[in-house]
Design an enzyme around this catalytic site. Structure first.
Site, PDB file in Angstrom:
ATOM      1  CD  GLU B 463     -18.497  38.424 -17.868  1.00  0.00           C
ATOM      2  OE1 GLU B 463     -18.474  37.598 -18.816  1.00  0.00           O
ATOM      3  OE2 GLU B 463     -18.170  38.136 -16.707  1.00  0.00           O
ATOM      4  CG  HIS B 465     -21.733  39.385 -13.482  1.00  0.00           C
ATOM      5  ND1 HIS B 465     -21.127  40.055 -12.449  1.00  0.00           N
ATOM      6  CD2 HIS B 465     -20.741  39.070 -14.364  1.00  0.00           C
ATOM      7  CE1 HIS B 465     -19.816  40.104 -12.680  1.00  0.00           C
ATOM      8  NE2 HIS B 465     -19.551  39.527 -13.837  1.00  0.00           N
ATOM      9  CG  HIS B 469     -15.997  40.593 -10.894  1.00  0.00           C
ATOM     10  ND1 HIS B 469     -16.135  39.273 -10.610  1.00  0.00           N
ATOM     11  CD2 HIS B 469     -16.246  40.702 -12.229  1.00  0.00           C
ATOM     12  CE1 HIS B 469     -16.470  38.606 -11.713  1.00  0.00           C
ATOM     13  NE2 HIS B 469     -16.554  39.457 -12.710  1.00  0.00           N
ATOM     14  CG  HIS B 503     -17.093  43.879 -15.665  1.00  0.00           C
ATOM     15  ND1 HIS B 503     -18.389  43.666 -15.280  1.00  0.00           N
ATOM     16  CD2 HIS B 503     -16.461  42.675 -15.565  1.00  0.00           C
ATOM     17  CE1 HIS B 503     -18.551  42.388 -14.946  1.00  0.00           C
ATOM     18  NE2 HIS B 503     -17.391  41.757 -15.116  1.00  0.00           N
ATOM     19  CB  CYS B 517     -11.416  37.538 -10.416  1.00  0.00           C
ATOM     20  SG  CYS B 517     -13.136  38.052 -10.479  1.00  0.00           S
TER      21      CYS B 517
END
Lengths: 529, 529
Positions: B463, B465, B469, B503, B517
């Site tokens: 995914e 975004h 992260h 990723h 995370c």
């Protein structure tokens, strides 16, 4: 330490208009403001215990028929050492009577343990600005209702002109047409940009007015944006909010007199400007008290202004003196007269008379010239101050760049350097190192990840701040010490530290104690606790 | 919904004493209370936008030379829909002038979305008590300074006598000689004990006065002890605290007039009792407003009391009517006269006159008899009320609550649960679990900390975004797969994933791969890649 025998003293000026004796009036106050019951219900022991107000002196006022000056003392602990209850004892119920004026308030030094007054005061604000030897200049962002871009432009012009302080108009609240957060962030940023060019520090005081449950959010937001002081209306949001802001947030406080006028428009009933805007606001922690100077749009007399300035500035043990800030329709041509009246330890607030000029920065420049002509300006480097600024903008970031992988190698990570925890003179700590891992190298995360390590026997500074901590144990074992408890932290334990919670990390063991600490990227500076 | 064209209306009674025209005075107020700048600085568009106060009417007061009744309207959103700024617009700066009296306040229904007024009101309080058709009786625990045991005894006698409401004297704060928590817990317990015997409900309203940062603690404490209402002095701690208490804590609020008298002792300047203790206190959310009735120790006139009661009780759309509570030296023999004056929807507060009697329960009994003689008492079972007093405690997140320490125990943490990574149909993944550690349990951090674990052979969804992260290896080894490369992750390696970078995490090994995370709390939804 305060004891049950400590008392404070209130001077009441009483005008007798009902034919009763002054002794009867004074005794009424002693009872009304403490036990508030019919005399026969007061326990006999209350007298011995000093729980009832006590008339200390009573004398007629010269040349004023039927006017008396009465001093009444109360036990200090009746106030619970809190401002709301102090107001209550001072004038709560008798505000509903007539012909009683609070004209003086004195208290023992012990009260300052609970109500320590201004955090910065005159000298602290001067150090923060790096300006000495002359009066300070303040201007006001207005009118309410302009687009935020216009406020930014006005703030920029004020700062470029060299103003020391810029405050919001007290009517700038959290309105839908210029919401608090956007307004404050953009004005603060604009002023900081000018500061970066001039090398001086112009301070921005946004108006915070809540409501009750929005106030803390507004304060935290302002602190994170790097604001060092705020303006509040103590009678709009409660006098004790001033103390809370000064103590908890480490922000300087400018007090606005909105709604206070009902206390002193009548010179035979209420609380004098000197006691309310002076003694009480200073005790609450105002560093600056704004009030309308004589001869503007409002009605304070020159004598009332002088007494008020005196209540703010006179030496009172360890209580910091606060700045008088005469305002209310002042003009540039009155600057010499005002400085002649107040001397150099004053902040002159001129708003409308500057805004009406085409070249705002130029008008502020003339304001500054006049202040310099009336004093002996000395500049020093602006001080970083005990607390309050945001950490995320301070100083140059650590060397390095964003890395997609930081290799763990014996509690160091790739080329991230082990740094000093803090400057040696900045805080009390021992044997602590810091490694910034992510957040300061070009990432756009809302958080920073750091690794701290404490040597055996070491400790971090004992502090508190608005931003929260999340801590994860990585190496060895340590202790998280809060106000009243010690929490052991082992590897992979996850600890949370709430807003304004006092905390310290210690390593009582004999191997290094390492932990990740995650914090908001935009955050306030720690305050020593 | 409110719009920018909604306005509210203030009636000012202006006494002209300076020879200027009434029009000039009215225009001064319109500007002073909004933009507060010289006329030439007001942008032309401000008029069209309605941002300045607008004179709606102006008429002379009959038989009063030079006295005018002026109605001025303001845009409602100028208040930011908050009480501090409403006070500011209403009377903030002009409190510092003279000869201006706020005699009326009207607002559009839309304001009630933001300031919904009394939580209980007259009908809600009656249901809570189960008492209808007669006036209610309130007594007061005092005098300040008694041992707590004596307060408990007095409270017990009041409840046994059948009082509907028992309030603290407003001078009972958090003093060292009767600390708030012990006092409130023991009085509440004593009253509940009597209630259990009588089957009725006598309500206890302790005084809460803070300071600012002690107030929430006191409210939470009182609510935990089962208290259903509190007394506050809005002018001691800020008017908006009333709204906060009513809305956040679900407690009934009794407003005490301490320090309000400066607003209306002068009948030509200030805010009338009807507007301040009536309209404004009711709008803030007071269920009960205490004030000194005519003919007691204070100076309100019968007419002022009648107007005040009317402001509290008159129908105002969906705003609940509130109880007037006349007090200030009332006596048992005045009960019929008071009920004749106010009708049955009133709370009579009699303190000293009951305490002076040897048999306190008996005196309260006579108080109750008189109320019953003057009305048609109807009883119903006391209602548990619209909001539990302890509702605030159930506010924590469904999955747990904020914890100051989460103990690591074999890759789970305290009671944080192992959850599904995502819904099965939501994404392509295999063998992944998630544990939310911090950020979703009431913290106010800008980030969330989670622990993910991938079984041998498993993978997370591929995914991207906008949010970034930061990943820290905790257990085993895994792979971070980006568009063109695979990065091995071992324990304590720190990985960064940039905005919109594709990723996926994979576990090609034969033991679990676990990692922290960290993500922004406010973040966009992942897009499959």
């Amino acid at each position: 330490m305060t004891t049950a025998s400590d008392r404070f003293w209130v001077d009441y000026r009483i005008t007798v208009r009902d034919g009763r004796s002054i002794e009867d009036h004074a005794r009424d106050i002693c009872i009304e403001q403490t036990v508030e019951v019919p005399p026969e219900v007061i326990p006999d022991t209350h007298g011995e215990l000093g729980l009832i107000g006590r008339v200390e002196s009573c004398r007629p006022v010269v040349d004023r028929a039927n006017v008396w000056q009465v001093r009444i003392s109360y036990r200090l602990d009746v106030t619970g050492f809190s401002l709301p209850q102090l107001l209550n004892v001072l004038f709560g119920n008798i505000s509903l009577k007539n012909n009683i004026l609070v004209s003086g308030l004195q208290y023992p030094e012990g009260l300052l343990e609970h109500l320590p007054g201004p955090r910065f005061g005159i000298s602290g604000l001067r150090r923060l600005l790096g300006v000495h030897g002359r009066a300070l200049a303040c201007t006001a962002i207005k009118p309410m209702g302009l687009p935020i871009g216009d406020f930014v432009r006005i703030a920029t012009e004020f700062a470029r002109g060299g103003a020391d302080l810029i405050k919001d108009d007290h009517g700038l609240a959290d309105q839908p047409f210029h919401p608090f957060e956007e307004r404050v962030a953009r004005c603060q940023e604009a002023i900081e940009r000018v500061n970066a060019q001039t090398g001086r520090r112009c301070l921005y005081f946004p108006m915070v007015s809540g409501g009750y449950d929005r106030l803390e959010k507004q304060l935290a937001f302002a602190a994170r944006e790097g604001v060092r002081g705020v303006m509040v209306g103590p009678m709009l949001i409660g006098l004790d909010s001033v103390r809370h802001i000064a103590r908890e947030y480490g922000l300087a406080v400018m007090a606005h007199p909105a709604l206070t006028g009902t206390c002193f428009h009548d010179r035979s009933h209420g609380i004098t400007p000197a006691v309310l805007l002076g003694t009480l606001f200073r005790l609450a922690g105002a560093d600056i008290s704004i009030y309308p100077h004589a001869g503007g749009r409002f009605h304070l007399t020159a004598e009332e202004c002088r007494e008020l300035a005196d209540a703010l500035r006179r030496p009172e043990g360890r209580l910091q003196p606060a700045f008088p800030c005469p305002a209310g329709g002042m003009t540039l041509d009155r600057v010499p007269e005002l400085i002649d009246f107040y001397g150099p330890d004053v902040i002159l607030l001129i708003g409308g008379d500057i805004l009406r000029q085409r070249d705002i920065a130029g008008a502020v420049g003339r304001f500054m010239d006049r202040l310099r002509q009336c004093g002996q300006e000395e500049l020093s480097p602006p001080e970083s101050g005990p607390a309050g600024a945001c950490e995320w903008r301070s100083g140059a970031g650590p060397a390095g760049r964003v890395e997609e992988i930081l290799r763990f190698a014996g509690y160091t990570w790739s080329d991230r350097r082990r740094q000093a925890y803090k400057a040696e003179d900045e805080a009390d700590f021992k044997g602590v190192s810091r490694q910034e891992l992510t957040g300061k190298f070009g990432e756009r995360t809302a958080f920073d990840l750091r690794y701290f390590e404490i040597e055996p026997g070491g400790w971090s500074s004992r502090e508190k701040h608005v931003h929260e901590h999340v801590i994860i144990g990585v190496r060895g074992r340590g202790l998280l010490c809060k106000q009243t408890k010690e929490i052991p932290i082992g590897i992979n334990d996850v600890a949370y530290i709430a807003p304004l919670e006092v905390h310290q990390l210690r390593n009582p063991g004999d191997e290094p104690f390492g932990f990740y600490c995650i914090v908001d990227h935009k955050r306030d500076r720690p305050q020593p606790a």
